[in-house]
Design an enzyme around this catalytic site. Structure first.
Site, mmCIF file in Angstrom:
data_model
loop_
_atom_site.group_PDB
_atom_site.id
_atom_site.type_symbol
_atom_site.label_atom_id
_atom_site.label_comp_id
_atom_site.label_asym_id
_atom_site.label_seq_id
_atom_site.Cartn_x
_atom_site.Cartn_y
_atom_site.Cartn_z
ATOM 1 N N ARG A 1 0.826 -1.213 0.000
ATOM 2 C CA ARG A 1 0.000 0.000 0.000
ATOM 3 C C ARG A 1 0.860 1.263 0.000
ATOM 4 O O ARG A 1 0.686 2.148 -0.834
ATOM 5 C CB ARG A 1 -0.934 -0.003 1.221
ATOM 6 C CG ARG A 1 -1.989 -1.091 1.183
ATOM 7 C CD ARG A 1 -2.829 -1.060 2.447
ATOM 8 N NE ARG A 1 -3.791 -2.143 2.473
ATOM 9 C CZ ARG A 1 -3.524 -3.379 2.895
ATOM 10 N NH1 ARG A 1 -2.318 -3.694 3.339
ATOM 11 N NH2 ARG A 1 -4.455 -4.308 2.885
ATOM 12 N N ILE A 2 1.785 1.356 0.961
ATOM 13 C CA ILE A 2 2.584 2.583 1.086
ATOM 14 C C ILE A 2 3.572 2.698 -0.071
ATOM 15 O O ILE A 2 3.698 3.763 -0.699
ATOM 16 C CB ILE A 2 3.316 2.615 2.455
ATOM 17 C CG1 ILE A 2 2.279 2.686 3.586
ATOM 18 C CG2 ILE A 2 4.287 3.800 2.538
ATOM 19 C CD1 ILE A 2 2.821 2.388 4.974
ATOM 20 N N ALA B 1 9.635 2.491 7.410
ATOM 21 C CA ALA B 1 8.786 1.302 7.631
ATOM 22 C C ALA B 1 8.996 0.785 9.049
ATOM 23 O O ALA B 1 8.186 1.068 9.934
ATOM 24 C CB ALA B 1 9.085 0.242 6.596
ATOM 25 N N ARG B 2 10.070 0.048 9.299
ATOM 26 C CA ARG B 2 10.338 -0.466 10.642
ATOM 27 C C ARG B 2 11.835 -0.532 10.891
ATOM 28 O O ARG B 2 12.603 -0.991 10.031
ATOM 29 C CB ARG B 2 9.827 -1.893 10.792
ATOM 30 C CG ARG B 2 8.494 -2.067 11.430
ATOM 31 C CD ARG B 2 8.324 -1.361 12.760
ATOM 32 N NE ARG B 2 6.941 -1.431 13.151
ATOM 33 C CZ ARG B 2 5.992 -0.563 12.745
ATOM 34 N NH1 ARG B 2 6.305 0.467 11.977
ATOM 35 N NH2 ARG B 2 4.751 -0.705 13.136
ATOM 36 N N ASP C 1 12.816 7.222 9.888
ATOM 37 C CA ASP C 1 11.675 7.567 10.741
ATOM 38 C C ASP C 1 11.540 6.546 11.869
ATOM 39 O O ASP C 1 10.778 6.754 12.802
ATOM 40 C CB ASP C 1 10.382 7.591 9.899
ATOM 41 C CG ASP C 1 9.160 8.022 10.711
ATOM 42 O OD1 ASP C 1 9.279 9.026 11.456
ATOM 43 O OD2 ASP C 1 8.102 7.377 10.613
ATOM 44 N N GLU D 1 13.117 1.957 20.080
ATOM 45 C CA GLU D 1 12.466 3.281 20.107
ATOM 46 C C GLU D 1 11.981 3.596 21.515
ATOM 47 O O GLU D 1 11.368 2.734 22.141
ATOM 48 C CB GLU D 1 11.285 3.312 19.121
ATOM 49 C CG GLU D 1 11.745 3.218 17.687
ATOM 50 C CD GLU D 1 10.594 3.308 16.668
ATOM 51 O OE1 GLU D 1 9.437 3.451 17.079
ATOM 52 O OE2 GLU D 1 10.885 3.239 15.466
ATOM 53 N N HIS E 1 9.404 8.489 14.468
ATOM 54 C CA HIS E 1 8.296 7.590 14.070
ATOM 55 C C HIS E 1 7.015 8.407 13.814
ATOM 56 O O HIS E 1 5.988 8.184 14.460
ATOM 57 C CB HIS E 1 8.072 6.523 15.139
ATOM 58 C CG HIS E 1 7.370 5.295 14.625
ATOM 59 N ND1 HIS E 1 7.648 4.034 15.080
ATOM 60 C CD2 HIS E 1 6.382 5.130 13.701
ATOM 61 C CE1 HIS E 1 6.871 3.154 14.471
ATOM 62 N NE2 HIS E 1 6.090 3.802 13.627
HETATM 63 P P1 NAD Z 1 1.516 -3.720 2.953
HETATM 64 O O1 NAD Z 1 1.246 -5.028 3.597
HETATM 65 O O2 NAD Z 1 0.457 -3.109 2.118
HETATM 66 O O3 NAD Z 1 2.846 -3.820 2.074
HETATM 67 C C1 NAD Z 1 3.985 -4.525 2.448
HETATM 68 C C2 NAD Z 1 4.584 -5.125 1.189
HETATM 69 O O4 NAD Z 1 5.832 -5.726 1.531
HETATM 70 C C3 NAD Z 1 3.710 -6.217 0.554
HETATM 71 O O5 NAD Z 1 3.418 -5.898 -0.789
HETATM 72 C C4 NAD Z 1 4.557 -7.476 0.657
HETATM 73 O O6 NAD Z 1 4.390 -8.336 -0.460
HETATM 74 C C5 NAD Z 1 5.949 -6.892 0.707
HETATM 75 N N1 NAD Z 1 6.957 -7.789 1.266
HETATM 76 C C6 NAD Z 1 6.817 -8.700 2.247
HETATM 77 N N2 NAD Z 1 7.989 -9.346 2.449
HETATM 78 C C7 NAD Z 1 8.872 -8.816 1.566
HETATM 79 C C8 NAD Z 1 10.243 -9.067 1.289
HETATM 80 N N3 NAD Z 1 10.924 -10.000 1.954
HETATM 81 N N4 NAD Z 1 10.848 -8.334 0.320
HETATM 82 C C9 NAD Z 1 10.160 -7.388 -0.368
HETATM 83 N N5 NAD Z 1 8.850 -7.121 -0.160
HETATM 84 C C10 NAD Z 1 8.224 -7.820 0.797
HETATM 85 O O7 NAD Z 1 1.930 -2.736 4.136
HETATM 86 P P2 NAD Z 1 2.042 -1.145 4.084
HETATM 87 O O8 NAD Z 1 0.773 -0.553 4.547
HETATM 88 O O9 NAD Z 1 2.596 -0.721 2.786
HETATM 89 O O10 NAD Z 1 3.098 -0.915 5.262
HETATM 90 C C11 NAD Z 1 4.406 -1.425 5.185
HETATM 91 C C12 NAD Z 1 5.085 -1.325 6.551
HETATM 92 O O11 NAD Z 1 5.292 0.044 6.857
HETATM 93 C C13 NAD Z 1 4.224 -1.848 7.716
HETATM 94 O O12 NAD Z 1 4.399 -3.229 7.912
HETATM 95 C C14 NAD Z 1 4.710 -1.051 8.903
HETATM 96 O O13 NAD Z 1 5.706 -1.761 9.581
HETATM 97 C C15 NAD Z 1 5.319 0.191 8.279
HETATM 98 N N6 NAD Z 1 4.578 1.421 8.612
HETATM 99 C C16 NAD Z 1 5.265 2.424 9.210
HETATM 100 C C17 NAD Z 1 4.623 3.600 9.515
HETATM 101 C C18 NAD Z 1 5.355 4.733 10.187
HETATM 102 O O14 NAD Z 1 4.745 5.450 10.975
HETATM 103 N N7 NAD Z 1 6.612 4.967 9.909
HETATM 104 C C19 NAD Z 1 3.261 3.760 9.201
HETATM 105 C C20 NAD Z 1 2.589 2.712 8.565
HETATM 106 C C21 NAD Z 1 3.267 1.538 8.275
HETATM 107 C C1 MLT Z 2 2.162 1.448 11.688
HETATM 108 O O1 MLT Z 2 2.664 0.329 11.597
HETATM 109 O O2 MLT Z 2 1.000 1.684 11.325
HETATM 110 C C2 MLT Z 2 3.017 2.553 12.191
HETATM 111 O O3 MLT Z 2 3.946 2.125 13.099
HETATM 112 C C3 MLT Z 2 2.255 3.749 12.567
HETATM 113 C C4 MLT Z 2 2.024 4.034 14.001
HETATM 114 O O4 MLT Z 2 1.229 3.380 14.639
HETATM 115 O O5 MLT Z 2 2.631 4.975 14.484
#
Ligand code: NAD
Ligand code: MLT
Length: 311
Positions: A151-152, A231-232, A256, A261, A279
C-alpha cells in the site's frame, strides 16, 4: 459490559463511537510499565494499542478475558501473534488508514534528503549562511528503488513518478500486471539494490525482512546511494548503515524508525548525513482518526460476535 483497555495514545474522535457504546467501558491507561500492564490486562476484554505497547507472551498469559488485540496501525510486530492465537485471541489491525500519511511522510523525507533541508535549516539557525555546504541533487531522472510495493510503496511510487523519477520495485508478491499499472519496473532484489540512487524499504518487519539490508547489500549499492527507512527499525542493519556512511558508500540516510524506540545513544544520529524523525509516518490528524475508527469498529464487531475484516 465489556472492558476495552487502551494503552497508547489514540485519537479522541476515532474512539468516540466505542466510548459511547452502552455495552462498553473504555479504560485509557497510557505510559504503563510492563508490570502495570500485566495488572491492567487481567480483566480486559479488548486491548487497543499503537506501537509503544509491547504485547508479549507474558502479557497475553495474564489476560483472563481477552478476546481481541487491536493495533491502530499497520505493523503488528509489537504483538506476539503466536501466543495470542494459541489462546484463541484475535489480532486485528488497521491496514489502510495511514497509508497516504506514511507515503507523504516518506516523500517529504526523500526531498529533505536530496536537498539537505534539515541540515541547512539547522545551520541557518546557528547564524551561518553556508550555501556551498548544502548543494543537493535533483530527483528528476534518478532511480528510486522501492523494496516492498504494498500500500505505502505503491502510493510512494505514484508520487515519485510525478517528480519524473524512474521507479523500480522488488516485492516477491508483485504481479506484472500491477507493476505495469503503476508504471513501475519490476526487479529482483539484487537489481533493485544495484540500480537505486535512492533505496527505500516498505516491507513489514518479519523474520525474513530482519536485516534484509545488511553489510553485503550495502557493498552492492551504487557509490553515493541515499537510503530511506520509514517502515520499521530492523529491516536495515543499523551498524552496517553507520559503517557504509562512514566509508562514503552511502551519502545520506533518512530514518523515521529505529530498532529500539526511542533510540538511546544511537550512533547514526551523530552523523551529519543522517536526517531523522521520531516515528512520525502515521502522525497526522487524518491517519490517527482513520486507524482509531477502523479498529474501534473491529473491536465492537468482535466483542458482539459480529463479522469483522482485518484479522
Ligand atoms: P503492505 O502489507 O500493504 O505492504 C507490504 C509489502 O511488503 C507487501 O506488498 C509485501 O508483499 C511486501 N513484502 C513482504 N515481504 C517482503 C520481502 N521479503 N521483500 C520485499 N517485499 C516484501 O503494508 P504497508 O501498509 O505498505 O506498510 C508497510 C510497513 O510500513 C508496515 O508493515 C509497517 O511496519 C510500516 N509502517 C510504518 C509507519 C510509520 O509510521 N513509519 C506507518 C505505517 C506503516
Ligand atoms: C504502523 O505500523 O502503522 C506505524 O507504526 C504507525 C504508528 O502506529 O505509528
Amino acid at each position: 459490559m465489556y472492558k476495552v483497555l487502551i494503552t497508547d495514545p489514540l485519537s479522541d474522535l476515532g474512539i468516540e463511537k466505542i466510548s459511547q457504546a452502552e455495552d462498553i467501558e473504555v479504560v485509557r491507561k497510557t505510559g504503563l510499565t510492563h508490570d502495570e500492564l500485566l495488572l491492567a490486562i487481567e480483566d480486559a476484554d479488548a486491548l487497543m494499542v499503537r506501537s509503544q505497547t509491547k504485547v508479549t507472551a507474558d502479557v497475553i498469559e495474564k489476560a483472563k478475558r481477552l478476546k481481541v488485540i487491536a493495533r491502530a496501525g499497520v505493523g503488528v510486530d509489537n504483538i506476539d501473534i503466536a501466543a495470542a492465537t494459541q489462546k484463541g485471541i484475535i489480532v486485528v489491525n488497521a491496514p489502510d488508514g495511514n497509508t497516504i500519511s506514511t507515503a507523504e511522510h516518506t516523500f517529504a523525507m526523500l526531498i529533505s534528503l536530496a536537498r539537505n533541508i534539515p541540515q541547512a535549516y539547522h545551520s541557518l539557525l546557528q547564524g551561518e549562511w553556508n550555501r556551498k555546504a548544502f548543494v543537493g541533487t535533483e530527483l528528476n531522472q534518478k532511480t528510486l528503488s522501492i523494496i516492498g510495493l504494498g500500500r505505502i510503496g505503491s502510493e510512494l511510487a505514484k508520487r515519485a513518478k510525478a517528480f519524473r523519477m524512474n521507479v523500480i520495485a522488488y516485492d516477491p508478491y508483485l504481479s506484472d500486471d500491477r507493476a505495469e499499472k503503476l508504471g513501475v519496473k519490476k526487479a529482483d532484489l539484487e537489481e533493485a539494490i544495484a540500480q537505486g540512487d535512492f533505496i527505500t524499504v516498505h516491507t513489514p518487519l518479519t523474520k525474513e525482512t530482519k536485516h534484509l539490508i545488511d553489510r553485503n547489500m550495502f557493498a552492492k549499492m551504487k557509490d553515493g546511494v541515499r537510503i530511506l527507512n520509514c517502515a520499521r527499525g530492523g529491516i536495515i542493519d543499523e551498524q552496517a548503515l553507520y559503517d557504509a556512511i562512514q566509508e562514503g558508500k552511502v551519502s545520506g540516510a533518512a530514518l523515521d524508525v529505529f530498532e529500539s524506540e526511542p533510540p538511546r545513544d544511537q550512533p547514526l544520529l551523530t552523523l551529519p548525513q543522517v536526517i531523522a524523525t521520531p516515528h512520525l509516518g502515521a502522525s497526522t490528524v487524518e491517519a490517527q482518526e482513520n486507524v482509531a475508527i477502523d479498529v474501534s469498529e473491529e473491536v465492537l464487531h468482535i466483542l458482539r460476535g459480529e463479522p469483522f475484516k482485518n484479522a
